[in-house]
Design an enzyme around this catalytic site. Structure first.
Site, PDB file in Angstrom:
ATOM      1  CB  THR A   1      -0.895  -0.002   1.264  1.00  0.00           C
ATOM      2  OG1 THR A   1      -1.539  -1.270   1.331  1.00  0.00           O
ATOM      3  CG2 THR A   1      -1.917   1.090   1.240  1.00  0.00           C
TER       4      THR A   1
ATOM      5  CB  VAL B   1       5.253   8.578  14.580  1.00  0.00           C
ATOM      6  CG1 VAL B   1       4.210   8.989  15.616  1.00  0.00           C
ATOM      7  CG2 VAL B   1       6.324   7.697  15.214  1.00  0.00           C
TER       8      VAL B   1
ATOM      9  N   GLY C   1       1.554   8.727  10.124  1.00  0.00           N
ATOM     10  CA  GLY C   1       1.299   8.725   8.668  1.00  0.00           C
ATOM     11  C   GLY C   1       1.809   9.979   7.987  1.00  0.00           C
TER      12      GLY C   1
ATOM     13  CB  ILE D   1       1.067  14.003  11.224  1.00  0.00           C
ATOM     14  CG1 ILE D   1      -0.438  13.779  11.053  1.00  0.00           C
ATOM     15  CG2 ILE D   1       1.352  15.174  12.159  1.00  0.00           C
ATOM     16  CD1 ILE D   1      -1.151  13.356  12.332  1.00  0.00           C
TER      17      ILE D   1
ATOM     18  CE  LYS E   1       1.768   4.255  14.335  1.00  0.00           C
ATOM     19  NZ  LYS E   1       0.346   4.163  13.985  1.00  0.00           N
TER      20      LYS E   1
ATOM     21  N   GLY F   1      -2.687   5.133   5.530  1.00  0.00           N
ATOM     22  CA  GLY F   1      -3.135   5.225   4.140  1.00  0.00           C
ATOM     23  C   GLY F   1      -1.975   5.394   3.187  1.00  0.00           C
TER      24      GLY F   1
HETATM   25  N1  HSE Z   1      -2.290   0.638  11.444  1.00  0.00           N
HETATM   26  C1  HSE Z   1      -1.975   1.966  11.838  1.00  0.00           C
HETATM   27  C2  HSE Z   1      -3.219   2.676  12.286  1.00  0.00           C
HETATM   28  C3  HSE Z   1      -1.371   2.791  10.731  1.00  0.00           C
HETATM   29  O1  HSE Z   1      -4.314   2.107  12.298  1.00  0.00           O
HETATM   30  O2  HSE Z   1      -3.094   3.824  12.668  1.00  0.00           O
HETATM   31  C4  HSE Z   1       0.045   2.500  10.489  1.00  0.00           C
HETATM   32  O3  HSE Z   1       0.834   2.880  11.562  1.00  0.00           O
END
Ligand code: HSE
Length: 431
Positions: free
Chosen positions: A13, A132, A134, A136, A205, A302
């Site tokens: 992804t 950490v 995504g 941001i 994270k 995402g």
């Molecule tokens: N699986 C994580 C979430 C995203 O649901 O935030 C990737 O770190």
């Protein structure tokens, strides 16, 4: 113009998003950075075409080694996740003098010290913005934007899957199971969502944020972790009645020379901005001595949001490829923030939401409040939610700040009282 070659390992992804950005935004990136960034190889077990991105066939390979050992490649991007072979791929790339970009929070949280040390020894850079939050830019904020600050507090919603589930439970009153199914149907939760819902992903994270914010190399076992699997929609609704939302918060708070580090479901006042962070979004709140309070908000997962962070690291490293050789320190492993150790969970002081099921008869509340009083716990609010004479009814209360150790002792005692019919529910409050 400087040419920098990139090899991608992992075409899932996020890998797909990175390939798409590097190929379709090549010209924009060149204009913005002054470097020509060339994607020259993509390694994955599965070489079938990916929807939404057109990749020249000559870039694709099943052999990871053909990326790592390619002398023309300056930056290796590891996006396969997990521990093995991701760790070996990263270490080998670093020792071969390549810079590395990764989104692998689990690996960095567990083996970060070793990886950063090797990077430093080989004068290689390691970018991990995507590990950490995504899309941001929290890593950049802590390493650069807020570098002059003494950080006092970092806390936030670091897991999109859990936040989506909690949003559904809060807004629709549905059960955890139903909300999880919806998250899976929407492609937000993974087929096996264990690490997301049990708090592990947030703790990985948090370990990375604690290293950047407080200079402390955290052992994962030092982080107190509770997930959201056992939350009952009833508690989310009762909390709402009192003006609170329940969120899975990851908290790193400096108290004297100790660091309070924990991940658990938390009641926060509905008037707080974090309470209005819904669905799969993430938000991270930072308090520093110069900035005061700052909040970063956005998509925590995402393909494209995460790829945006990966490409940011690639671009930053690409601008300086060639200059790093003079400089040894790839990343300062720890610094003195005054924090000496992680605080034990039993030393925590916070407010609590408590629900117990008790037989509806005189003397129940005085029995419970007696035990609480003996443990120096002061009740702020209490409500009995139903009336069924002689039958079990839910009784909920909020306490003023109390000590966790005393609270656990009191609850163990209350659990043994004859009129208590079910295990007591305890949720911490963050004021
Ligand atoms: N699986 C994580 C979430 C995203 O649901 O935030 C990737 O770190």
């Amino acid at each position: 113009m400087k040419q920098v070659n990139v090899g991608l390992i992992g075409f899932g992804t996020v890998g797909k998003g990175v390939a798409k950005a590097l190929l379709s935004k090549k010209k924009d990136l060149r204009e913005r950075s002054g470097v020509s960034i060339n994607l020259v190889k993509i390694a994955d077990k599965d070489l079938r075409p990916r929807k939404g991105v057109r990749v020249p066939k000559r870039l694709l390979t099943r052999k990871v080694d053909s990326v790592i050992k390619d002398r023309s490649i300056d930056i290796v991007v590891e996006l396969i996740g997990g521990f093995h072979p991701a760790k070996e791929i990263i270490l080998k790339s670093l020792t071969l003098g390549k810079h590395v970009v990764t989104a692998n929070k689990a690996l960095l949280a567990k083996h970060g010290k070793e990886i950063f040390t090797v990077a430093s020894r080989f004068r290689a850079r390691i970018g991990f913005e995507a590990s950490v939050g995504g899309g941001i830019p929290i890593i950049n904020a802590l390493r650069r934007g807020f570098v002059s600050n003494d950080i006092e507090l970092i806390y936030g919603i670091l897991n999109g899957t859990s936040n989506f589930i909690l949003s559904r439970m809060s807004e629709e009153g549905c059960t955890f199971k139903r909300a999880l199914k919806e998250a899976q149907a929407k492609g937000i939760a993974e087929k096996n969502p264990k690490l997301d819902i049990d708090g592990t992903d947030s703790s990985h994270k948090l370990a990375i944020l604690a290293l950047l914010g407080f200079g402390l190399n955290i052992k994962l076992n030092d982080i107190y972790v509770e997930g959201i699997e056992d939350l009952d929609p009833m508690d989310i609704q009762y909390a709402r009645d009192w003006g609170y939302e329940v969120k899975l918060l990851a908290i790193a708070k400096k108290i004297g020379n100790e660091l309070d580090l924990r991940v658990h479901p938390t009641l926060i006042s509905s008037s707080r901005i974090l309470a209005s962070v819904k669905d799969e979004n993430n938000a991270i709140f930072i308090k520093g001595d110069m900035i005061g309070e700052s909040l970063l908000y956005g998509k925590g997962a995402g393909s494209l949001p995460t790829a945006s962070s990966v490409v940011s690291d690639i671009t930053e490293i690409a601008k300086n490829v060639g200059d790093f050789k003079k400089e040894r320190s790839a990343f300062r492993l720890g610094f003195n923030s005054g924090v000496k150790k992680v605080r034990k969970i039993n030393d925590l002081t916070t407010g609590y939401y408590i629900r117990f099921a008790a037989i509806d008869r005189p003397g129940v509340l005085s029995g419970v409040s007696n035990v609480l009083a003996k443990n120096k716990i002061s009740i702020a609010t209490v409500a009995q939610k139903e009336r069924k004479k002689g039958q079990p009814v839910p009784i909920v209360m909020l306490t003023h700040d109390a000590n966790e150790g005393r609270m656990n002792k009191a609850l163990a005692k209350i659990n043994r009282l004859p009129f208590i019919t079910k295990k007591i529910v305890k949720i911490r409050i963050e004021r």
